[in-house]
Scaffold this active site. Structure first.
Site, PDB file in Angstrom:
ATOM      1  CB  SER A 222      -0.759   0.005   1.307  1.00 13.99           C
ATOM      2  OG  SER A 222      -1.358   1.032   1.676  1.00 13.99           O
TER       3      SER A 222
ATOM      4  CE1 TYR B 190      -3.885  -2.507   5.299  1.00 14.22           C
ATOM      5  CE2 TYR B 190      -3.343  -0.087   4.655  1.00 14.22           C
ATOM      6  CZ  TYR B 190      -3.525  -1.229   4.447  1.00 14.22           C
ATOM      7  OH  TYR B 190      -4.005  -1.693   3.130  1.00 14.22           O
TER       8      TYR B 190
HETATM    9  N1  NAP Z   1      -8.907  -0.962  -0.856  1.00 13.36           N
HETATM   10  C1  NAP Z   1      -7.879  -0.081  -0.723  1.00 13.36           C
HETATM   11  O1  NAP Z   1      -7.970   1.162  -0.448  1.00 13.36           O
HETATM   12  C2  NAP Z   1      -6.358  -0.611  -0.519  1.00 13.36           C
HETATM   13  C3  NAP Z   1      -5.462   0.132  -0.614  1.00 13.36           C
HETATM   14  C4  NAP Z   1      -3.953  -0.449  -0.382  1.00 13.36           C
HETATM   15  C5  NAP Z   1      -3.802  -1.543  -0.386  1.00 13.36           C
HETATM   16  N2  NAP Z   1      -5.005  -2.346  -0.247  1.00 13.36           N
HETATM   17  C6  NAP Z   1      -4.695  -3.924   0.163  1.00 13.36           C
HETATM   18  O2  NAP Z   1      -5.286  -4.639  -1.006  1.00 13.36           O
HETATM   19  C7  NAP Z   1      -5.511  -5.776  -0.592  1.00 13.36           C
HETATM   20  C8  NAP Z   1      -6.926  -6.424  -0.803  1.00 13.36           C
HETATM   21  O3  NAP Z   1      -7.722  -5.644   0.040  1.00 13.36           O
HETATM   22  P1  NAP Z   1      -9.320  -5.152  -0.532  1.00 13.36           P
HETATM   23  O4  NAP Z   1      -9.080  -3.674  -0.479  1.00 13.36           O
HETATM   24  O5  NAP Z   1      -9.578  -5.665  -1.765  1.00 13.36           O
HETATM   25  O6  NAP Z   1     -10.074  -5.346   0.756  1.00 13.36           O
HETATM   26  P2  NAP Z   1     -11.032  -6.596   0.740  1.00 13.36           P
HETATM   27  O7  NAP Z   1     -12.254  -6.745  -0.177  1.00 13.36           O
HETATM   28  O8  NAP Z   1     -11.569  -6.559   2.152  1.00 13.36           O
HETATM   29  O9  NAP Z   1     -10.166  -7.879   0.428  1.00 13.36           O
HETATM   30  C9  NAP Z   1      -9.475  -8.529   1.606  1.00 13.36           C
HETATM   31  C10 NAP Z   1      -9.086 -10.180   1.217  1.00 13.36           C
HETATM   32  O10 NAP Z   1      -8.207 -10.500   1.999  1.00 13.36           O
HETATM   33  C11 NAP Z   1      -8.872 -11.765   2.372  1.00 13.36           C
HETATM   34  N3  NAP Z   1      -8.394 -12.156   3.616  1.00 13.36           N
HETATM   35  C12 NAP Z   1      -8.401 -11.377   4.892  1.00 13.36           C
HETATM   36  N4  NAP Z   1      -7.922 -12.142   5.762  1.00 13.36           N
HETATM   37  C13 NAP Z   1      -7.425 -13.518   5.480  1.00 13.36           C
HETATM   38  C14 NAP Z   1      -6.906 -14.321   5.807  1.00 13.36           C
HETATM   39  N5  NAP Z   1      -6.734 -14.531   7.326  1.00 13.36           N
HETATM   40  N6  NAP Z   1      -6.634 -15.652   5.251  1.00 13.36           N
HETATM   41  C15 NAP Z   1      -7.059 -15.394   3.959  1.00 13.36           C
HETATM   42  N7  NAP Z   1      -7.748 -14.558   3.276  1.00 13.36           N
HETATM   43  C16 NAP Z   1      -7.829 -13.285   4.047  1.00 13.36           C
HETATM   44  C17 NAP Z   1     -10.182 -11.691   2.307  1.00 13.36           C
HETATM   45  O11 NAP Z   1     -11.228 -12.875   2.200  1.00 13.36           O
HETATM   46  P3  NAP Z   1     -11.791 -13.689   3.534  1.00 13.36           P
HETATM   47  O12 NAP Z   1     -12.145 -12.528   4.433  1.00 13.36           O
HETATM   48  O13 NAP Z   1     -12.894 -14.314   2.792  1.00 13.36           O
HETATM   49  O14 NAP Z   1     -10.753 -14.676   4.010  1.00 13.36           O
HETATM   50  C18 NAP Z   1     -10.480 -10.796   1.227  1.00 13.36           C
HETATM   51  O15 NAP Z   1     -10.550 -11.856   0.037  1.00 13.36           O
HETATM   52  C19 NAP Z   1      -5.132  -6.099   1.025  1.00 13.36           C
HETATM   53  O16 NAP Z   1      -4.010  -6.473   1.189  1.00 13.36           O
HETATM   54  C20 NAP Z   1      -5.395  -4.388   1.484  1.00 13.36           C
HETATM   55  O17 NAP Z   1      -4.649  -4.046   2.564  1.00 13.36           O
HETATM   56  C21 NAP Z   1      -6.324  -1.854  -0.300  1.00 13.36           C
END
Ligand code: NAP
Length: 250
Positions: free
Chosen positions: A136, A149
């Site tokens: 991120s 985070y």
């Molecule tokens: N959205 C943003 O603005 C943003 C910005 C920078 C970086 N990111 C990063 O992008 C990545 C994806 O996030 P997102 O924004 O797409 O959010 P999201 O829709 O909440 O996706 C998170 C994913 O991680 C999985 N997950 C969480 N805990 C887990 C565990 N213990 N084991 C296996 N899977 C797990 C969730 O699936 P389950 O709950 O089904 O396990 C889900 O598929 C993350 O690493 C986040 O930090 C997001």
């Protein structure tokens, strides 16, 4: 022809991971998707004949090792490993919860290390492959209300920086993906303003376009990226003054 034959994605049940899985599958890649929510994974797989479901919690290293072995045996060599699983607990330091701090590192950092350890031996043996994970822009430098985070994402950037030259010598590419704010379940809980917030579709396209170049860093949106990159080359007093101004922290 698809750029990747077989891909394994963690965190693919929603958000950026799901967006990547759908785009890769549409390209013709055989896509193996992992996350804890099996129902969500199955719903995604129902839309494609080339998506296969491997439920897993990324904190369980043994399960990830078994999954990587199963994918290699059933579908062939994994040539893209894309680790998207991540979590974020909003909250200020006044109500710091130590178990949330530990959980953030267990999922965001150790979860990536577990998946990396599962897939790396196969790629090292073949001397080929592409490994990537989502960090991120929050990992560029410390920001208020983001201690665990931000630190977990800094760790992911540092891990990728170290691995890129090490694995290049062994024929394996490493890419770190550093998004700004994207509309997903993760950011839906945020109560603060999110500058340059991107729609998931746009972010998914930017992520896949960058990933396919196999360059080191894929990052978006450029406006937030350059503001934060600039802030992080400033001397600390100026950095803290600007951060306080921007976040209204006294
Ligand atoms: N959205 C943003 O603005 C943003 C910005 C920078 C970086 N990111 C990063 O992008 C990545 C994806 O996030 P997102 O924004 O797409 O959010 P999201 O829709 O909440 O996706 C998170 C994913 O991680 C999985 N997950 C969480 N805990 C887990 C565990 N213990 N084991 C296996 N899977 C797990 C969730 O699936 P389950 O709950 O089904 O396990 C889900 O598929 C993350 O690493 C986040 O930090 C997001």
């Amino acid at each position: 022809m698809a750029q990747y034959k077989v891909a394994w994605l963690t965190g693919a049940s929603s958000g950026l991971g799901e967006a990547a899985a759908r785009r890769l599958a549409a390209d013709g890649t055989v896509v193996c998707i992992s996350a804890r929510s099996e129902d969500k994974l199955r719903a995604i797989a129902a839309d494609f004949s080339n998506i296969h479901v491997y439920p897993a919690d990324v904190t369980d290293a043994d399960v990830l090792t078994e999954i990587a072995a199963d994918i290699e045996k059933t579908h062939g060599p994994i040539d893209l490993a894309l680790f998207c699983a991540g979590t974020w607990f909003p909250g200020s330091i006044e109500d710091m919860k130590i178990h949330n701090f530990h959980k953030t590192f267990d999922i965001n950092v150790n979860g990536v290390a577990n998946a990396l350890a599962a897939v790396l031996p196969y790629m090292l043996e073949r001397k080929s492959g592409h490994i990537s994970w989502i960090s991120s822009v929050a990992g560029y430098g410390g920001l208020p209300d983001s201690m665990s985070y931000g630190a977990s994402k800094s760790a992911l950037i540092t891990m990728a920086e170290g691995l890129r030259p090490e694995l290049a010598a062994k024929g394996i590419d490493v890419t770190v993906i550093n998004p700004g704010f994207v509309k997903t379940e993760l950011t839906a809980k945020n109560k603060f303003p999110m500058p340059f917030l991107m729609e998931l579709d746009e972010a998914g396209d930017a992520m896949m376009k960058g990933l396919k170049t196999r360059k080191f860093e894929v990052t978006f949106p450029w406006q937030l990226v350059w503001i934060l990159k600039f802030l992080n080359i400033l001397p600390y007093p100026l950095y803290f003054w600007l951060v306080r101004k921007a976040t209204m922290k006294s």
